[in-house]
Structure formats: C-alpha cells, structure tokens
Design a protein around this motif. Structure first.
Motif, PDB file in Angstrom:
ATOM      1  N   VAL A  51      -6.602  -7.966  -1.463  1.00 14.16           N
ATOM      2  CA  VAL A  51      -5.480  -7.050  -1.694  1.00 14.16           C
ATOM      3  C   VAL A  51      -5.406  -6.667  -3.168  1.00 14.16           C
ATOM      4  CG1 VAL A  51      -2.980  -6.787  -1.611  1.00 14.16           C
ATOM      5  CG2 VAL A  51      -4.168  -7.903   0.284  1.00 14.16           C
ATOM      6  N   ASP A  66      -4.297 -10.755   5.285  1.00 17.54           N
ATOM      7  CA  ASP A  66      -3.371 -10.070   4.377  1.00 17.54           C
ATOM      8  C   ASP A  66      -3.778  -8.613   4.180  1.00 17.54           C
ATOM      9  OD1 ASP A  66      -1.908 -12.385   4.062  1.00 17.54           O
ATOM     10  OD2 ASP A  66      -2.875 -12.971   2.188  1.00 17.54           O
ATOM     11  N   HIS A  72      -2.641  -6.000   6.693  1.00 16.76           N
ATOM     12  CA  HIS A  72      -1.248  -5.588   6.670  1.00 16.76           C
ATOM     13  C   HIS A  72      -0.831  -4.935   5.355  1.00 16.76           C
ATOM     14  CE1 HIS A  72      -1.514  -8.885   9.685  1.00 16.76           C
ATOM     15  NE2 HIS A  72      -0.681  -8.113  10.367  1.00 16.76           N
ATOM     16  N   THR A  73      -1.730  -4.900   4.384  1.00 14.83           N
ATOM     17  CA  THR A  73      -1.438  -4.290   3.082  1.00 14.83           C
ATOM     18  C   THR A  73      -2.413  -3.159   2.840  1.00 14.83           C
ATOM     19  OG1 THR A  73      -0.709  -6.440   2.250  1.00 14.83           O
ATOM     20  CG2 THR A  73      -1.118  -4.705   0.617  1.00 14.83           C
TER      21      THR A  73
END
Length: 266
Positions: free
Chosen positions: A129, A258, A261-262
C-alpha cells in the motif's frame, strides 16, 4: 490514584521489552525484503562498473538524475527562487537553471534531495500500500520533470517508460511487484548519490560541481563537503531501512489483503 499510576507505570515498563523486540525484530517478510535490498546493492554495484553491460542501468540513472535536479528545483521554489528549466543530458548529466533562492540550501539539495527521496522509496518498498502511494507521488514528480525538462526524445521516452512500468505493476497480483520496483528505484537513488559524490568529488576531483561552488561561497573544500554529503546520504538510506522495519510488520499475505481494499486493482 497512586496505586493506579503505579500499576500503569509497571505495565509500561513490562511492555517496553516487547515493544523494543517488535521494533528491532525482523520477521520472514522483512528478511526477504532485506535480502532483496542486498541483492540490489550487489547487482547495481556490478552493473555500474562492467563495460557495456552497465548501460542496462542507464534508464534508472536518468531517473535518479531527475531526482537530483528535482531536489535543486523544489528547494529553489521553497526559498523564493524561480525555476527556468531543467535539462537532462543524454550523457547522464543534468542541470537546473534557476533564479534566486538560498544557495546554501539549493546547492546541496541535489545530492541530499535524491538521497532523501531514495530513503523514502526504500521505506515505502517494505509495504504494498505504501508503494502504491509512493508510485502516485513518483508519477506527479515525473510529470513535473517533463514540464520543466528540455523536450528531447530521450528524456520523454525514459520518463514515460518509467511511468508505464509503475502503472503496469499496479495490475499484477494486486500490485505486489510494485513494491519491488519502488524498492529498486529507492536503492538506485540512494546508491547513485553516494557513488556520484565519491566519483566526481573525491576520486576524479571534478572542478565544476555543486560542492565546488558551495566551497567557493561558504569555505572549505569540495572534497570535504563531498564526504559530509556522502555520509548524510548513507545515513538517509539506513534510516529508510530502519523505519521500514519498524513500521511494516505485515506478512506478504496480509499486505496483499490490505492492497485489495486500498486503491484496489485487478
């Protein structure tokens, strides 16, 4: 109240070793990342000095030269100066034409700025991310360089190819390869800064350089300032690695989850 405070204090003291272990410990994912950094260092060092083969690094050298010039440009703007143009020479050189600004800040900002950018990229390279966010910032920087740079085909193709590489990595395994590209550019930028200072100012003793101009204006020798800037550049790289170890403890699987979802990608 005193008993509660005492218990809280004891709890903090008891937790301190665990916090310290968490900050200094290296898990499997981080160990792999450190190993990749070590491989990058060796590969870059070898390719840098092998005739003909070293041209493989040429596009990345052009990118870190852009970081160097961007360091001059951004500090000029921040200290009241104005950037007229940035030139990226096909022979792996660059120059920033600017008016005004505080030279005590703008002169070392090329070397130290590229090193600082490299350290930030290494830090972000520990997490998917964070690498996504870094790639967006890189894209903006590349567009600014295109705006300022001399409009030669080599500069345009090099920077657009880099942007294309970053964008392409977004769509592979939820951008997992992106962190390794960001990590490579970070290591390259950090190493280039140290090597360029040593090569041009200490070994070859080039007269025309940021350090020689700095020495004429503020005293000392170009070699002395080159050593100081090299040490600072190396410390930036070390700090980037330590910060990455302390901040990103997730496994590869957790990072991929992660990433889904980002700013999700295919």
């Amino acid at each position: 109240m005193m008993n509660a405070a005492a218990l809280a204090s004891r709890a903090v003291i008891a937790a301190s070793p665990a916090i310290a272990r968490r900050g200094l410990g290296v898990n499997h994912t981080q160990g792999v990342t450190l190993g990749i950094i070590a491989v990058y260092v060796v590969v870059i060092a070898l390719l840098w000095n092998i005739p003909y083969i070293r041209w493989v690094l040429w596009p990345f050298k052009m990118l870190v030269i852009a970081f160097h010039e961007f360091g001059h440009a951004i500090t000029a703007c921040c200290t009241g100066g104005r950037v007229e143009s940035i030139s990226l020479d096909p022979h792996e050189g660059g120059v920033t034409h600017m008016r005004g600004g505080i030279s005590a800040v703008t002169l070392p900002a090329g070397y130290l700025g590229s090193s600082f950018i490299g350290a930030l990229l290494i830090f972000c390279g520990f997490d998917i991310v964070a690498s996504k966010i870094a790639s967006i910032v890189l894209g903006v920087c590349f567009l600014l360089i295109l705006w300022w740079a001399r409009k030669d085909w080599l500069t345009i193709v090099t920077i657009l190819a880099a942007v294309g590489l970053l964008v392409g990595c977004w769509f592979i395994d939820h951008a997992e390869p992106l962190r390794f590209v960001v990590l490579f550019i970070g290591v390259m930028s950090s190493l280039y800064s140290v090597w360029d200072i040593c090569d041009d100012l200490i070994l070859r003793k080039v007269n025309s350089s940021d350090a020689s101009v700095f020495a004429k204006r503020y005293g000392g020798s170009s070699q002395c300032w080159g050593v100081i800037w090299s040490i600072i550049s190396f410390l930036f790289m070390v700090c980037g690695i330590l910060a990455g170890l302390a901040a990103f403890k997730q496994s590869f699987a957790q990072q991929e989850d992660d990433s889904k979802h980002t700013i999700p990608t295919m």
